[in-house]
Design a protein around this motif. Structure first.
Motif, PDB file in Angstrom:
ATOM      1  N   VAL A  32      72.052  15.635 186.223  1.00  0.00           N
ATOM      2  CA  VAL A  32      71.544  16.794 185.489  1.00  0.00           C
ATOM      3  C   VAL A  32      70.290  16.399 184.723  1.00  0.00           C
ATOM      4  O   VAL A  32      70.242  15.325 184.122  1.00  0.00           O
ATOM      5  CB  VAL A  32      72.610  17.322 184.498  1.00  0.00           C
ATOM      6  N   VAL A  33      69.309  17.266 184.761  1.00  0.00           N
ATOM      7  CA  VAL A  33      68.117  17.112 183.937  1.00  0.00           C
ATOM      8  C   VAL A  33      68.213  18.210 182.885  1.00  0.00           C
ATOM      9  O   VAL A  33      68.354  19.385 183.227  1.00  0.00           O
ATOM     10  CB  VAL A  33      66.820  17.286 184.751  1.00  0.00           C
ATOM     11  N   ALA A  34      68.176  17.829 181.625  1.00  0.00           N
ATOM     12  CA  ALA A  34      68.292  18.807 180.545  1.00  0.00           C
ATOM     13  C   ALA A  34      67.287  18.481 179.447  1.00  0.00           C
ATOM     14  O   ALA A  34      66.953  17.319 179.226  1.00  0.00           O
ATOM     15  CB  ALA A  34      69.705  18.798 179.975  1.00  0.00           C
ATOM     16  N   THR A  35      66.827  19.528 178.779  1.00  0.00           N
ATOM     17  CA  THR A  35      65.881  19.348 177.685  1.00  0.00           C
ATOM     18  C   THR A  35      65.899  20.566 176.783  1.00  0.00           C
ATOM     19  O   THR A  35      66.561  21.558 177.091  1.00  0.00           O
ATOM     20  CB  THR A  35      64.453  19.073 178.215  1.00  0.00           C
ATOM     21  N   THR A  36      65.163  20.493 175.689  1.00  0.00           N
ATOM     22  CA  THR A  36      65.060  21.599 174.743  1.00  0.00           C
ATOM     23  C   THR A  36      63.612  21.789 174.343  1.00  0.00           C
ATOM     24  O   THR A  36      62.757  20.938 174.612  1.00  0.00           O
ATOM     25  CB  THR A  36      65.886  21.330 173.467  1.00  0.00           C
ATOM     26  N   GLY A  37      63.342  22.897 173.657  1.00  0.00           N
ATOM     27  CA  GLY A  37      62.016  23.158 173.122  1.00  0.00           C
ATOM     28  C   GLY A  37      62.077  24.271 172.101  1.00  0.00           C
ATOM     29  O   GLY A  37      62.944  25.145 172.188  1.00  0.00           O
ATOM     30  N   ASP A  38      61.173  24.227 171.154  1.00  0.00           N
ATOM     31  CA  ASP A  38      61.111  25.268 170.126  1.00  0.00           C
ATOM     32  C   ASP A  38      60.595  26.584 170.692  1.00  0.00           C
ATOM     33  O   ASP A  38      60.906  27.650 170.179  1.00  0.00           O
ATOM     34  CB  ASP A  38      60.201  24.844 168.973  1.00  0.00           C
ATOM     35  N   SER A  39      59.785  26.506 171.747  1.00  0.00           N
ATOM     36  CA  SER A  39      59.195  27.692 172.380  1.00  0.00           C
ATOM     37  C   SER A  39      59.290  27.511 173.894  1.00  0.00           C
ATOM     38  O   SER A  39      59.574  26.412 174.379  1.00  0.00           O
ATOM     39  CB  SER A  39      57.735  27.836 171.968  1.00  0.00           C
ATOM     40  N   ILE A  40      59.016  28.579 174.621  1.00  0.00           N
ATOM     41  CA  ILE A  40      59.041  28.483 176.081  1.00  0.00           C
ATOM     42  C   ILE A  40      57.943  27.539 176.572  1.00  0.00           C
ATOM     43  O   ILE A  40      58.165  26.750 177.493  1.00  0.00           O
ATOM     44  CB  ILE A  40      58.908  29.877 176.729  1.00  0.00           C
ATOM     45  N   SER A  41      56.777  27.582 175.968  1.00  0.00           N
ATOM     46  CA  SER A  41      55.703  26.683 176.412  1.00  0.00           C
ATOM     47  C   SER A  41      56.082  25.225 176.170  1.00  0.00           C
ATOM     48  O   SER A  41      55.824  24.363 177.021  1.00  0.00           O
ATOM     49  CB  SER A  41      54.375  27.033 175.755  1.00  0.00           C
ATOM     50  N   GLU A  42      56.690  24.919 175.022  1.00  0.00           N
ATOM     51  CA  GLU A  42      57.148  23.550 174.764  1.00  0.00           C
ATOM     52  C   GLU A  42      58.276  23.177 175.723  1.00  0.00           C
ATOM     53  O   GLU A  42      58.327  22.052 176.233  1.00  0.00           O
ATOM     54  CB  GLU A  42      57.624  23.399 173.316  1.00  0.00           C
ATOM     55  N   LEU A  43      59.155  24.133 175.991  1.00  0.00           N
ATOM     56  CA  LEU A  43      60.264  23.881 176.926  1.00  0.00           C
ATOM     57  C   LEU A  43      59.726  23.536 178.309  1.00  0.00           C
ATOM     58  O   LEU A  43      60.181  22.583 178.939  1.00  0.00           O
ATOM     59  CB  LEU A  43      61.176  25.106 176.993  1.00  0.00           C
ATOM     60  N   LYS A  44      58.732  24.306 178.792  1.00  0.00           N
ATOM     61  CA  LYS A  44      58.135  24.015 180.106  1.00  0.00           C
ATOM     62  C   LYS A  44      57.552  22.608 180.153  1.00  0.00           C
ATOM     63  O   LYS A  44      57.735  21.884 181.134  1.00  0.00           O
ATOM     64  CB  LYS A  44      57.045  25.039 180.430  1.00  0.00           C
ATOM     65  N   PHE A  45      56.842  22.223 179.115  1.00  0.00           N
ATOM     66  CA  PHE A  45      56.269  20.884 179.042  1.00  0.00           C
ATOM     67  C   PHE A  45      57.378  19.832 179.105  1.00  0.00           C
ATOM     68  O   PHE A  45      57.289  18.862 179.854  1.00  0.00           O
ATOM     69  CB  PHE A  45      55.458  20.729 177.749  1.00  0.00           C
ATOM     70  N   ASN A  46      58.447  20.023 178.329  1.00  0.00           N
ATOM     71  CA  ASN A  46      59.554  19.064 178.291  1.00  0.00           C
ATOM     72  C   ASN A  46      60.330  19.029 179.603  1.00  0.00           C
ATOM     73  O   ASN A  46      60.802  17.970 180.016  1.00  0.00           O
ATOM     74  CB  ASN A  46      60.485  19.376 177.118  1.00  0.00           C
ATOM     75  N   ILE A  47      60.452  20.173 180.261  1.00  0.00           N
ATOM     76  CA  ILE A  47      61.118  20.230 181.573  1.00  0.00           C
ATOM     77  C   ILE A  47      60.363  19.358 182.565  1.00  0.00           C
ATOM     78  O   ILE A  47      60.952  18.555 183.286  1.00  0.00           O
ATOM     79  CB  ILE A  47      61.199  21.683 182.084  1.00  0.00           C
ATOM     80  N   LEU A  48      59.057  19.541 182.610  1.00  0.00           N
ATOM     81  CA  LEU A  48      58.228  18.779 183.539  1.00  0.00           C
ATOM     82  C   LEU A  48      58.351  17.281 183.277  1.00  0.00           C
ATOM     83  O   LEU A  48      58.523  16.490 184.216  1.00  0.00           O
ATOM     84  CB  LEU A  48      56.779  19.235 183.401  1.00  0.00           C
ATOM     85  N   GLU A  49      58.290  16.904 182.012  1.00  0.00           N
ATOM     86  CA  GLU A  49      58.401  15.500 181.645  1.00  0.00           C
ATOM     87  C   GLU A  49      59.777  14.938 182.026  1.00  0.00           C
ATOM     88  O   GLU A  49      59.875  13.874 182.638  1.00  0.00           O
ATOM     89  CB  GLU A  49      58.158  15.334 180.155  1.00  0.00           C
ATOM     90  N   ALA A  50      60.847  15.651 181.690  1.00  0.00           N
ATOM     91  CA  ALA A  50      62.207  15.168 181.971  1.00  0.00           C
ATOM     92  C   ALA A  50      62.471  15.082 183.472  1.00  0.00           C
ATOM     93  O   ALA A  50      63.012  14.087 183.963  1.00  0.00           O
ATOM     94  CB  ALA A  50      63.235  16.087 181.298  1.00  0.00           C
ATOM     95  N   TYR A  51      62.063  16.115 184.208  1.00  0.00           N
ATOM     96  CA  TYR A  51      62.303  16.111 185.648  1.00  0.00           C
ATOM     97  C   TYR A  51      61.535  14.982 186.327  1.00  0.00           C
ATOM     98  O   TYR A  51      62.062  14.277 187.184  1.00  0.00           O
ATOM     99  CB  TYR A  51      61.913  17.454 186.268  1.00  0.00           C
ATOM    100  N   ASN A  52      60.290  14.801 185.929  1.00  0.00           N
ATOM    101  CA  ASN A  52      59.482  13.755 186.555  1.00  0.00           C
ATOM    102  C   ASN A  52      59.925  12.352 186.152  1.00  0.00           C
ATOM    103  O   ASN A  52      59.766  11.411 186.929  1.00  0.00           O
ATOM    104  CB  ASN A  52      58.001  13.994 186.293  1.00  0.00           C
TER     105      ASN A  52
END
Length: 128
Positions: free
Chosen positions: A25-45
């Motif tokens: 599982v790849v999981a992450t959080t963010g204060d906003s959707i834009s921060e979440l997208k950034f963190n998703i990309l980082e975690a997945y990669n």
């Protein structure tokens, strides 16, 4: 490259997202959707790098919301107007959005198609 779907959930402090794959599982959080997208990309990669797989770009990430979270985030969409365009009862759509009623797969698809049609029309709009 294939699309990678992350399930997004609203939290008390922002948003969380997760994706299950053969490596876990790849999981992450963010204060906003834009921060979440950034963190998703980082975690997945990071996971992709660890398993020697190709990294993905922002274009390969799909965010999947439930109806309520979708309309909360995209609150610029007029629910009453959208319901009328889709020929759906406004009260019923509101109940789906608030979670008072659970839409069937057919109804969920109808709402999604209505949203996508609106998106296409807005994308193609022009001013003279």
């Amino acid at each position: 490259m294939k699309k990678v779907k992350f399930i997004v959930e609203k939290t008390n402090t922002g948003y969380s997202a997760y994706h299950e794959n053969s490596n876990g599982v790849v999981a992450t959080t963010g204060d906003s959707i834009s921060e979440l997208k950034f963190n998703i990309l980082e975690a997945y990669n990071l996971q992709s790098d660890y398993y020697h797989k190709k990294p993905v770009s922002d274009d390969n990430i799909i965010l999947a919301f439930d109806l309520g979270q979708f309309f909360e985030y995209y609150n610029v969409i007029n629910v009453r107007g959208l319901a009328a365009r889709m020929k759906m009862n406004y009260t019923l759509l509101s109940q789906y959005i608030t979670g008072a009623k659970t839409p069937s797969a057919k109804q969920t698809k109808k709402v999604l198609m209505g949203i996508k049609q609106l998106g296409r029309e807005l994308y193609e709009a022009d001013f003279s």
